[in-house]
Design a protein around this motif. Structure first.
Motif, PDB file in Angstrom:
ATOM      1  N   ALA A  48      23.313  49.282  10.860  1.00 10.98           N
ATOM      2  CA  ALA A  48      24.598  49.896  10.673  1.00 10.98           C
ATOM      3  C   ALA A  48      25.189  49.085   9.332  1.00 10.98           C
ATOM      4  N   SER A  49      24.870  48.155   8.729  1.00  9.84           N
ATOM      5  CA  SER A  49      25.274  47.449   7.665  1.00  9.84           C
ATOM      6  C   SER A  49      24.357  46.616   6.661  1.00  9.84           C
ATOM      7  N   LEU A  50      24.710  46.627   5.395  1.00  9.75           N
ATOM      8  CA  LEU A  50      23.763  46.122   4.658  1.00  9.75           C
ATOM      9  C   LEU A  50      23.903  44.482   4.937  1.00  9.75           C
ATOM     10  N   ASP A  51      24.714  43.872   5.699  1.00  9.65           N
ATOM     11  CA  ASP A  51      24.896  42.650   6.174  1.00  9.65           C
ATOM     12  C   ASP A  51      23.760  42.088   7.017  1.00  9.65           C
ATOM     13  N   ASP A  52      23.442  43.255   7.752  1.00  7.97           N
ATOM     14  CA  ASP A  52      22.402  43.089   8.691  1.00  7.97           C
ATOM     15  C   ASP A  52      21.069  42.435   8.114  1.00  7.97           C
ATOM     16  N   ILE A  53      20.840  42.922   6.864  1.00  5.83           N
ATOM     17  CA  ILE A  53      19.608  42.452   6.204  1.00  5.83           C
ATOM     18  C   ILE A  53      19.836  41.308   5.422  1.00  5.83           C
ATOM     19  N   LYS A  54      18.962  40.133   5.845  1.00  6.80           N
ATOM     20  CA  LYS A  54      19.378  38.800   5.403  1.00  6.80           C
ATOM     21  C   LYS A  54      18.606  38.588   4.131  1.00  6.80           C
ATOM     22  N   ASP A  55      17.663  39.329   4.004  1.00  4.35           N
ATOM     23  CA  ASP A  55      16.614  39.063   2.686  1.00  4.35           C
ATOM     24  C   ASP A  55      16.153  40.603   2.183  1.00  4.35           C
ATOM     25  N   PHE A  56      16.730  40.879   0.950  1.00  5.14           N
ATOM     26  CA  PHE A  56      16.321  42.249   0.253  1.00  5.14           C
ATOM     27  C   PHE A  56      14.926  42.003  -0.158  1.00  5.14           C
ATOM     28  N   SER A  57      14.522  40.922  -0.350  1.00  7.01           N
ATOM     29  CA  SER A  57      12.954  40.879  -0.804  1.00  7.01           C
ATOM     30  C   SER A  57      12.015  41.424   0.004  1.00  7.01           C
ATOM     31  N   ARG A  58      12.176  41.801   1.241  1.00  7.87           N
ATOM     32  CA  ARG A  58      11.217  42.190   1.887  1.00  7.87           C
ATOM     33  C   ARG A  58      10.888  43.828   1.834  1.00  7.87           C
ATOM     34  N   PHE A  59      11.898  44.307   1.041  1.00  7.77           N
ATOM     35  CA  PHE A  59      11.803  45.863   0.668  1.00  7.77           C
ATOM     36  C   PHE A  59      10.908  45.728  -0.672  1.00  7.77           C
ATOM     37  N   ASP A  60       9.999  46.826  -0.563  1.00 10.04           N
ATOM     38  CA  ASP A  60       9.197  47.412  -1.567  1.00 10.04           C
ATOM     39  C   ASP A  60      10.045  48.433  -2.390  1.00 10.04           C
ATOM     40  N   ALA A  61      10.832  49.405  -1.730  1.00 14.83           N
ATOM     41  CA  ALA A  61      11.411  50.246  -2.298  1.00 14.83           C
ATOM     42  C   ALA A  61      12.764  50.343  -1.727  1.00 14.83           C
ATOM     43  N   VAL A  62      13.982  51.243  -2.228  1.00 12.63           N
ATOM     44  CA  VAL A  62      14.926  51.503  -2.036  1.00 12.63           C
ATOM     45  C   VAL A  62      15.409  52.828  -2.477  1.00 12.63           C
ATOM     46  N   ILE A  63      15.501  53.832  -1.217  1.00  7.48           N
ATOM     47  CA  ILE A  63      15.931  55.189  -1.640  1.00  7.48           C
ATOM     48  C   ILE A  63      17.332  55.422  -1.055  1.00  7.48           C
ATOM     49  N   VAL A 205      10.863  66.644  -1.649  1.00 11.84           N
ATOM     50  CA  VAL A 205      10.213  65.735  -0.807  1.00 11.84           C
ATOM     51  C   VAL A 205       9.078  65.294  -1.699  1.00 11.84           C
ATOM     52  N   SER A 206       8.390  66.125  -2.170  1.00  6.81           N
ATOM     53  CA  SER A 206       7.047  65.667  -2.808  1.00  6.81           C
ATOM     54  C   SER A 206       7.503  65.137  -4.216  1.00  6.81           C
ATOM     55  N   ALA A 207       8.519  65.528  -4.782  1.00  2.00           N
ATOM     56  CA  ALA A 207       8.969  65.257  -5.991  1.00  2.00           C
ATOM     57  C   ALA A 207       9.464  63.697  -5.756  1.00  2.00           C
ATOM     58  N   ILE A 208      10.313  63.211  -4.774  1.00  3.84           N
ATOM     59  CA  ILE A 208      10.602  62.047  -4.692  1.00  3.84           C
ATOM     60  C   ILE A 208       9.415  61.078  -4.111  1.00  3.84           C
ATOM     61  N   LEU A 209       8.634  61.516  -3.617  1.00  2.00           N
ATOM     62  CA  LEU A 209       7.243  60.736  -3.079  1.00  2.00           C
ATOM     63  C   LEU A 209       6.583  60.528  -4.606  1.00  2.00           C
ATOM     64  N   PHE A 210       6.572  61.343  -5.325  1.00  2.63           N
ATOM     65  CA  PHE A 210       5.760  61.431  -6.891  1.00  2.63           C
ATOM     66  C   PHE A 210       6.392  60.157  -7.695  1.00  2.63           C
ATOM     67  N   LEU A 211       7.819  60.260  -7.711  1.00  2.00           N
ATOM     68  CA  LEU A 211       8.520  59.468  -8.336  1.00  2.00           C
ATOM     69  C   LEU A 211       8.256  57.944  -7.779  1.00  2.00           C
ATOM     70  N   LEU A 212       8.213  57.777  -6.393  1.00  2.00           N
ATOM     71  CA  LEU A 212       8.261  56.655  -5.658  1.00  2.00           C
ATOM     72  C   LEU A 212       6.882  55.790  -5.968  1.00  2.00           C
ATOM     73  N   HIS A 213       5.703  56.607  -6.211  1.00  2.00           N
ATOM     74  CA  HIS A 213       4.276  55.930  -6.488  1.00  2.00           C
ATOM     75  C   HIS A 213       4.107  56.064  -7.885  1.00  2.00           C
ATOM     76  N   HIS A 214       4.800  56.556  -8.778  1.00  2.00           N
ATOM     77  CA  HIS A 214       4.249  56.510 -10.114  1.00  2.00           C
ATOM     78  C   HIS A 214       5.089  55.890 -11.175  1.00  2.00           C
ATOM     79  N   ASP A 215       4.575  54.797 -11.379  1.00  2.00           N
ATOM     80  CA  ASP A 215       5.114  53.501 -11.871  1.00  2.00           C
ATOM     81  C   ASP A 215       5.743  53.699 -13.442  1.00  2.00           C
TER      82      ASP A 215
END
Length: 298
Positions: A48-63, A205-215
């Motif tokens: 319910a809140s970003l405060d619930d996330i103690k460490d953002f380092s655990r995420f590989d991606a943010v959408i 959806v396919s375009a979002i996935l494409f951008l997610l995976h194409h560095d």
């Protein structure tokens, strides 16, 4: 990948999560976890809140897909504030958390809209070749993008999703557009010459996935099909897909009476091309509106 998604219970978010859920770990930021749990897969971790996330380092991606629907209500001064701050505030908070962690996510995909360009008439618009018309939608999207651009791009790749009208039968603009046609009362809006830049939900959806995976992809991308059409042509295609006539004209003044200033989005139009997506190698499944609408209403 471990992915944080905002706006996950919205129209695009639900389809995206359905495509991601089997191969990625998904965390969804939502104002109402109990309600969101009813529409998203049980495998999603709801907060319910970003405060619930103690460490953002655990995420590989943010959408980042969060935002008050832009055309559901008249644009009163209060509603404009809601539309803006529902996008601006969460984007600024995400950037702050991304930049502040020791090992930030590799990629940040942040929402925007082709409203960035403002009204364009029949002028062809690409990411690199465009003018902007300074009006509410441009001001909204320009600040939304500037806030996202504060992310440290030396560590986190940024893609901005300038989204057109997303087509799906029971969601978004198409559900409202189809209603008069279902009763045999459909037709073009105004003079019908204004361009509609659209994209099928599957391609979105396919375009979002494409951008997610194409560095190699970064910066702003037009999330629109390669064949924008006039409102008259789109209306005729919709009538054909629904097996209904396209006989009437919705007067411009009636749209303004119903929607107020928001009617300008429908009455002015934009001819937006996905140049950067196609140059990056993305292939659209649906390139023509008749093809997309026939698939939706088959």
């Amino acid at each position: 990948m471990n992915i944080l998604i905002t706006g996950g219970s919205g129209f695009i978010g639900r389809y995206l999560i359905d495509a991601l859920k089997d191969s990625h770990q998904i965390t969804v930021l939502t104002r109402s976890p109990a309600a969101t749990a009813k529409v998203l897969p049980a495998s999603c971790d709801l907060i319910a809140s970003l405060d619930d996330i103690k460490d953002f380092s655990r995420f590989d991606a943010v959408i980042n897909l969060a935002g008050e629907p832009i055309a559901d209500k008249r644009w009163t001064p209060l509603q404009k504030q809601r539309i803006c701050h529902s996008r601006w505030d969460i984007t600024a908070q995400l950037v702050n958390r991304i930049n502040g962690c020791a090992s930030p996510p590799d990629v940040f995909l942040s929402g925007s809209a082709i409203g960035y360009y403002g009204r364009q008439g029949d002028r062809t618009v690409t990411e690199e070749e465009h003018q902007v018309h300074d009006e509410f939608t441009h001001q909204l999207c320009a600040k939304w993008e500037r806030l996202a651009e504060d992310v440290n791009t030396e560590k986190t790749r940024l893609c901005l999703l300038r989204t057109g009208v997303v087509l799906e039968k029971d969601e978004g603009a198409l559900a409202r557009m189809a209603l008069p046609f279902r009763f045999g009362l459909g037709g073009k809006i105004g003079n019908g010459k204004q361009y509609l830049s659209w994209i099928h939900i599957d391609d979105m959806v396919s375009a979002i996935l494409f951008l997610l995976h194409h560095d190699a992809c970064n910066g702003a991308f037009n999330m629109t099909a390669p064949e924008p059409v006039t409102n008259k042509t789109f209306s005729e295609s919709l009538a054909t897909a629904l097996h209904r006539p396209c006989l009437f004209t919705v007067p411009a003044f009636s749209m303004k009476l119903i929607m107020g200033e928001a009617a300008d989005m429908i009455l002015t139009g934009q001819k937006v091309l996905p140049k950067k997506l196609e140059e990056a190698g993305f292939t659209f499944k649906y390139t023509m509106p008749q093809q997309a609408l026939d698939a939706i209403y088959q």
